[in-house]
Structure formats: structure tokens, C-alpha cells
Scaffold this motif. Sequence first.
Motif, short mmCIF file in Angstrom:
data_model
loop_
_atom_site.label_atom_id
_atom_site.label_comp_id
_atom_site.label_asym_id
_atom_site.label_seq_id
_atom_site.Cartn_x
_atom_site.Cartn_y
_atom_site.Cartn_z
N LEU A 1 0.82 -1.21 0.00
CA LEU A 1 0.00 0.00 0.00
C LEU A 1 0.86 1.26 0.00
N PHE A 2 2.09 1.15 0.54
CA PHE A 2 3.00 2.29 0.58
C PHE A 2 3.79 2.47 -0.71
N GLY A 3 3.78 1.49 -1.57
CA GLY A 3 4.50 1.56 -2.84
C GLY A 3 5.03 0.20 -3.25
N PRO A 4 5.41 0.05 -4.50
CA PRO A 4 5.82 -1.26 -5.01
C PRO A 4 7.11 -1.82 -4.40
N SER A 5 7.98 -1.00 -3.87
CA SER A 5 9.24 -1.52 -3.31
C SER A 5 9.12 -1.85 -1.82
#
Length: 167
Positions: free
Chosen positions: A71-75
Motif C-alpha cells: 500500500l506504501f508503494g511497489p518496493s
Amino acid sequence: MYTAATRFKVVGQLVNQGLAQAVQPRLIRAIAEGDSAGARRLYRQATRALMAITWPVWIGYAALAPWLLELFGPSYPQGVDIALVLSATMMIATACGMVDVVLIASGRTTASLVNIVSAVTVTIVLDLMLVPSMGALGAALGWSGGVLVKNVLPLVQLHGLRPRIAA
């Protein structure tokens, strides 16, 4: 990554604080009045309630970490190891209950201070040792070491107070 992974531990901390505020006055009163059985009962009930409420959160967080962190980003799913360390640590800390409150209420404030200084020292030493080579996971392990010291030391010390006020 570390910051994102630690956001979910706030849920458990809020539950812990709320329960502590509700139970602390009665627990301290029982200790002050010499009601060891009552203090033990309150401590155990509060610890069981805390575990019943928060352990499903920690287990769920550990199991769902890859998707929640995404949810915070793909990494961010790379922080799953951090989430597992945080979850396990919080489960152990929760199982210790409000040990520091009992230690302080039983007049062992110096022991509490030494425990906190020890926990901070362990955190700093582990961070210095682990962060350069492990990065955010090393920071999580350092934090975990400090939290475990802060919770396990008073638990051991309280068992030395038997039968007055044993956890």
C-alpha cells in the motif's frame, strides 16, 4: 521502508495504552494495600485481554505484510522481514503485560530505571552493530532487542518478589 513497516505497530500500542490506563489505578491500589492476590489477578486478566486483542493483529500483520506494505508503494514489500521482527517482538512484549507498572508500584523504581537504561543501551549497541550491514532490518532488530530487555528484565525481577507480588 522501516518507517512504513513500523506504522502498523501503533495499533497495538494504542490498545496497550488504553488498557493500561483502565487497569493501572486498580492494580496500583491493590499493590499499595498489600493485596497480592488481587494485584496478580488484575495483572493476569489485563495481560490476557491485551493478548486476546492484539495477538490477532500481530499475527495478521505478519501474515499480510507483503500486501499491506505494498500500500506504501511497489518496493515496500521488501520490508516483510522487518514486519516479522516487529510482530514477534510485540507479541512477546504483550505477553509480559504491564510489568514495569507492577515493578514501580512495588517500590522498585531504581530497578525500573536500570532496566530502561539497559534497554536503551542494548538498542544503541545493536543498531551500531547491525544497521551498517543490514540496514532497516538491523534497525528493527536493534529496536526489538531493546523492547525485549525492557519487558523481560522486569518480568524476571518480579518473579523474585514472590509471594508479595509475582507476575
